[in-house]
Design an enzyme around this catalytic site. Structure first.
Site, PDB file in Angstrom:
ATOM      1  N   THR A 185       0.850  -1.179   0.000  1.00 19.13           N
ATOM      2  CA  THR A 185       0.000   0.000   0.000  1.00 19.13           C
ATOM      3  C   THR A 185       0.892   1.237   0.000  1.00 19.13           C
ATOM      4  O   THR A 185       2.007   1.193   0.514  1.00 19.13           O
ATOM      5  CB  THR A 185      -0.939   0.003   1.222  1.00 19.13           C
ATOM      6  OG1 THR A 185      -1.741   1.172   1.184  1.00 19.13           O
ATOM      7  CG2 THR A 185      -0.205  -0.033   2.542  1.00 19.13           C
ATOM      8  N   GLU A 330      -4.727  -2.492   4.831  1.00 17.41           N
ATOM      9  CA  GLU A 330      -4.323  -3.026   6.144  1.00 17.41           C
ATOM     10  C   GLU A 330      -5.441  -3.808   6.828  1.00 17.41           C
ATOM     11  O   GLU A 330      -5.204  -4.477   7.834  1.00 17.41           O
ATOM     12  CB  GLU A 330      -3.909  -1.867   7.072  1.00 17.41           C
ATOM     13  CG  GLU A 330      -2.571  -1.218   6.725  1.00 17.41           C
ATOM     14  CD  GLU A 330      -2.724  -0.063   5.737  1.00 17.41           C
ATOM     15  OE1 GLU A 330      -3.735  -0.026   5.008  1.00 17.41           O
ATOM     16  OE2 GLU A 330      -1.815   0.785   5.699  1.00 17.41           O
ATOM     17  N   LYS A 443      -6.812  10.529  -3.051  1.00 16.68           N
ATOM     18  CA  LYS A 443      -7.296   9.288  -3.658  1.00 16.68           C
ATOM     19  C   LYS A 443      -8.024   9.622  -4.948  1.00 16.68           C
ATOM     20  O   LYS A 443      -9.093  10.210  -4.940  1.00 16.68           O
ATOM     21  CB  LYS A 443      -8.189   8.526  -2.699  1.00 16.68           C
ATOM     22  CG  LYS A 443      -8.159   7.057  -3.058  1.00 16.68           C
ATOM     23  CD  LYS A 443      -8.618   6.170  -1.943  1.00 16.68           C
ATOM     24  CE  LYS A 443      -8.113   4.757  -2.165  1.00 16.68           C
ATOM     25  NZ  LYS A 443      -8.816   3.783  -1.380  1.00 16.68           N
ATOM     26  N   TRP A 448      -4.037   5.792  -4.823  1.00 12.38           N
ATOM     27  CA  TRP A 448      -3.397   6.833  -4.024  1.00 12.38           C
ATOM     28  C   TRP A 448      -2.363   7.640  -4.793  1.00 12.38           C
ATOM     29  O   TRP A 448      -1.588   7.094  -5.580  1.00 12.38           O
ATOM     30  CB  TRP A 448      -2.677   6.220  -2.820  1.00 12.38           C
ATOM     31  CG  TRP A 448      -3.576   5.699  -1.770  1.00 12.38           C
ATOM     32  CD1 TRP A 448      -3.685   4.397  -1.374  1.00 12.38           C
ATOM     33  CD2 TRP A 448      -4.481   6.443  -0.943  1.00 12.38           C
ATOM     34  NE1 TRP A 448      -4.603   4.298  -0.362  1.00 12.38           N
ATOM     35  CE2 TRP A 448      -5.109   5.523  -0.075  1.00 12.38           C
ATOM     36  CE3 TRP A 448      -4.826   7.800  -0.854  1.00 12.38           C
ATOM     37  CZ2 TRP A 448      -6.062   5.913   0.867  1.00 12.38           C
ATOM     38  CZ3 TRP A 448      -5.775   8.177   0.085  1.00 12.38           C
ATOM     39  CH2 TRP A 448      -6.376   7.240   0.924  1.00 12.38           C
TER      40      TRP A 448
HETATM   41  P1  AMP Z   1      -6.560   1.443   0.406  1.00 19.08           P
HETATM   42  O1  AMP Z   1      -5.613   0.968   1.435  1.00 19.08           O
HETATM   43  O2  AMP Z   1      -5.884   1.870  -0.850  1.00 19.08           O
HETATM   44  O3  AMP Z   1      -7.642   0.451   0.179  1.00 19.08           O
HETATM   45  O4  AMP Z   1      -7.247   2.773   0.942  1.00 19.08           O
HETATM   46  C1  AMP Z   1      -7.930   2.816   2.179  1.00 19.08           C
HETATM   47  C2  AMP Z   1      -8.480   4.199   2.411  1.00 19.08           C
HETATM   48  O5  AMP Z   1      -9.416   4.527   1.382  1.00 19.08           O
HETATM   49  C3  AMP Z   1      -9.243   4.389   3.684  1.00 19.08           C
HETATM   50  O6  AMP Z   1      -8.405   4.584   4.789  1.00 19.08           O
HETATM   51  C4  AMP Z   1     -10.076   5.630   3.352  1.00 19.08           C
HETATM   52  O7  AMP Z   1      -9.302   6.816   3.460  1.00 19.08           O
HETATM   53  C5  AMP Z   1     -10.404   5.409   1.902  1.00 19.08           C
HETATM   54  N1  AMP Z   1     -11.720   4.761   1.762  1.00 19.08           N
HETATM   55  C6  AMP Z   1     -11.987   3.454   1.554  1.00 19.08           C
HETATM   56  N2  AMP Z   1     -13.320   3.237   1.458  1.00 19.08           N
HETATM   57  C7  AMP Z   1     -13.913   4.442   1.618  1.00 19.08           C
HETATM   58  C8  AMP Z   1     -15.284   4.891   1.633  1.00 19.08           C
HETATM   59  N3  AMP Z   1     -16.300   4.068   1.433  1.00 19.08           N
HETATM   60  N4  AMP Z   1     -15.498   6.211   1.843  1.00 19.08           N
HETATM   61  C9  AMP Z   1     -14.473   7.080   2.035  1.00 19.08           C
HETATM   62  N5  AMP Z   1     -13.176   6.717   2.020  1.00 19.08           N
HETATM   63  C10 AMP Z   1     -12.891   5.414   1.815  1.00 19.08           C
END
Ligand code: AMP
Length: 546
Positions: A185, A330, A443, A448
């Site tokens: 990540t 995570e 995002k 990211w």
């Molecule tokens: P990742 O590790 O790339 O899957 O990103 C995780 C992060 O994506 C989370 O900590 C949030 O900041 C964002 N995220 C994931 N799902 C949502 C959601 N439904 N609404 C808002 N932010 C989200």
């Protein structure tokens, strides 16, 4: 006193074995990179996963060795999920959207021994293969007829390897806490960090997402994960389908709205999952067709916040329910899913949509809390905001090959809880809603972009004194980066030259949508740029322009 129950370990191989034994005829349909629609059964997939395990044996692979993939959602990728983890090695999925230098870093950090690659990504790997220190071979996920010309030495053809292997293989038994898969990540700063899942965590997570209060999977379901298998295991869907007897439909590389509509319609898809950006184009295709794919009941949307307009468009325009999910690499990834309660059916549409844009209630197995700056728990009243923390059997306890001694890890794990970097409220019914983010990241379309890496790149420009990158709203990509720069005294940087300078250092899709020259940047007491203030000032910058 201990219970007197058998200690049969929870292993990933048992999922596909069960699928083959109990739902052997159930289908996996995949749009392949070569262009055709491939169709076979769980029992055939199981046989081929066993052949793959024999290939690993011939390669001299040992338990715990990492095997990398760069591949779309497809049947061969599915076989690698099971063949590699079932063998006892670690299936390391790599995100092809990362910059080639990051891909090389990840392959070296993980010490991947073999790489399984879709034809699409051959140029990517040709560009970096000379820098891959531990790599012993590259397997192209295709048949002899489609094998590419390549300068990579010792290239293997996946279908040839499988054909030359026996399908007699007994899945080994080992500790359920053994590593099963690995996904990197993007960190706020520095290099990507590896999250190492275990057989036990994967099994428990996939059982939780299959439940009615989540994805409601069964023999009656047909699921199409748009969410990629190269990032957080397609939210666990490929693990949850075989043991529930769900038909699995893989879209391969064709992720545009029209292709998805056609595949959903033809295969009778009942549920799908993906990030908001993907659904904008499916909604367009649905409008063009005048209806949703016939059997589609609900879509799980996560990775970024779901706008209310999207909930409305699916529900009122096409009778398709939206279930929002929240999670992180995570956290395997799913932590919460928003399925409305019967009592919400009495609300007006607008009031119900207000509930649906929350990120949802926790799955059984994980705990959530929100805390203040001193780590003290805050009330679940739906109003008080605090940093969101999570713990549970599918939440990671440290990053791969990191000793947790750095400042970030210290903050990330405290007293058995993981700090998510998200700011949220939790209401009295348990619905969590993300309201902000403390991590300095952007995002965009579910992927990211590190604002700090972009700022570091920009300040390398000879005429840039200070740089700040913020995420601003964007209709299609949810967020896009905006770069604000202060010029070095006596200079007047040309925006095109700053852009060119950045292009040489970061992936094209990381490039800021706009660059603005400002007199100064607002600074806080400790000299830090006040990003909140900039975010507020420029939040609609790209929306207005559109
Ligand atoms: P990742 O590790 O790339 O899957 O990103 C995780 C992060 O994506 C989370 O900590 C949030 O900041 C964002 N995220 C994931 N799902 C949502 C959601 N439904 N609404 C808002 N932010 C989200």
């Amino acid at each position: 006193m201990l219970g007197l129950m058998m200690g049969k370990p929870l292993l990933i191989s048992s999922i596909l074995q069960h699928g083959a034994e109990v739902y052997g005829e159930q289908e996996i349909v995949s749009r392949s990179v070569e262009g055709d629609l491939h169709r076979y059964s769980y029992s055939k997939a199981h046989q081929r996963a066993k052949r793959l395990a024999n290939v690993l044996k011939k390669f001299g692979i040992e338990r715990g060795d990492r095997m990398a993939t760069l591949a779309w959602n497809g049947y061969r990728h599915f076989e690698i999920y099971y063949g590699v983890s079932g063998f006892g090695a670690v299936c390391h999925t790599i995100n092809p959207r990362l910059h080639p230098s990051q891909i090389a870093y990840i392959l070296n950090h993980a010490e991947d021994k073999y790489l399984f690659v879709d034809l699409t990504f051959m140029p990517l790997i040709e560009a970096v293969h000379e820098h891959l220190e531990a790599l012993q071979g590259v397997v192209v996920l295709t048949d002899r007829a489609h094998m590419p010309e390549s300068k990579i030495p010792g290239l293997h053809c996946y279908e040839d390897l499988l054909e030359a292997s026996s399908e007699q293989f007994h899945w080994p038994e080992f500790d359920e806490n053994s590593a099963s898969s690995l996904c990197y990540t993007s960190g706020t700063t520095g290099n990507p960090k590896g999250v190492l899942y275990s057989h036990r965590s994967t099994l428990l997570h996939s059982m939780a997402i299959a439940l009615p209060q989540a994805m409601n999977l069964s023999e009656k379901s047909v699921v199409l994960p748009v969410v990629p298998m190269f990032h957080v295991n397609a939210w666990g869907i490929p693990y949850a389908t075989p043991f529930t007897g769900t038909k699995l439909v893989n879209p391969g590389p064709k992720l545009d709205g029209n292709s998805l509509w056609d595949l959903m319609e033809a295969e009778g898809v009942t549920a799908s999952a993906g990030v908001p950006t993907i659904w904008l184009d499916l909604l367009r295709a649905m409008r063009e067709q005048g209806r949703a794919p016939e059997k589609l009941k609900f879509v799980v949307i996560g990775g970024s916040a779901v706008p209310k307009s999207m909930v409305k468009a699916f529900e009122q325009g096409f009778g398709v329910e939206v279930r929002q999910g929240w999670g992180m690499t995570e956290t395997s990834p799913v932590g919460t899913i928003n399925v409305i309660k019967d009592s919400h059916l009495d609300l007006s549409d607008d009031e119900r949509h207000d509930v649906q844009i929350k990120q949802g209630r926790k799955l059984f197995g994980v705990d959530l809390k929100i805390v203040d700056d001193d780590d003290a728990p805050l009330p679940h009243d739906g109003r008080t905001q605090g940093e969101l923390k999570i713990r549970g059997p599918w939440v990671c306890s440290s990053y791969f090959k990191q000793d947790n001694a750095d400042e970030h890890s210290d903050r990330a794990w405290k007293d058995g809880w993981f700090s998510t970097g998200d700011v949220a409220t939790i209401d009295a019914e348990g619905y969590m809603q993300i309201t902000d983010r403390v991590k300095d990241m952007i995002k965009s379309g579910g992927e990211w972009i590190s604002s700090i890496d972009l700022e570091n790149a920009a300040t390398g420009h000879p005429e840039v004194a200070m740089a700040a990158v913020i995420g601003v709203s964007h209709e299609k990509w949810d967020e896009r980066p905006l770069l604000l720069i202060v010029a070095k005294e006596g200079t007047s940087p040309d925006m095109a030259s700053v852009r060119d300078y950045l292009s040489a250092q970061v992936a094209k899709w990381w490039l800021p949508d706009d660059i603005i020259l400002v007199e100064s940047l607002p600074l806080g007491a400790t000299g830090k740029i006040l990003k909140n203030r900039l975010r507020e000032e420029y939040k609609d910058h790209l929306m207005i322009k559109d």
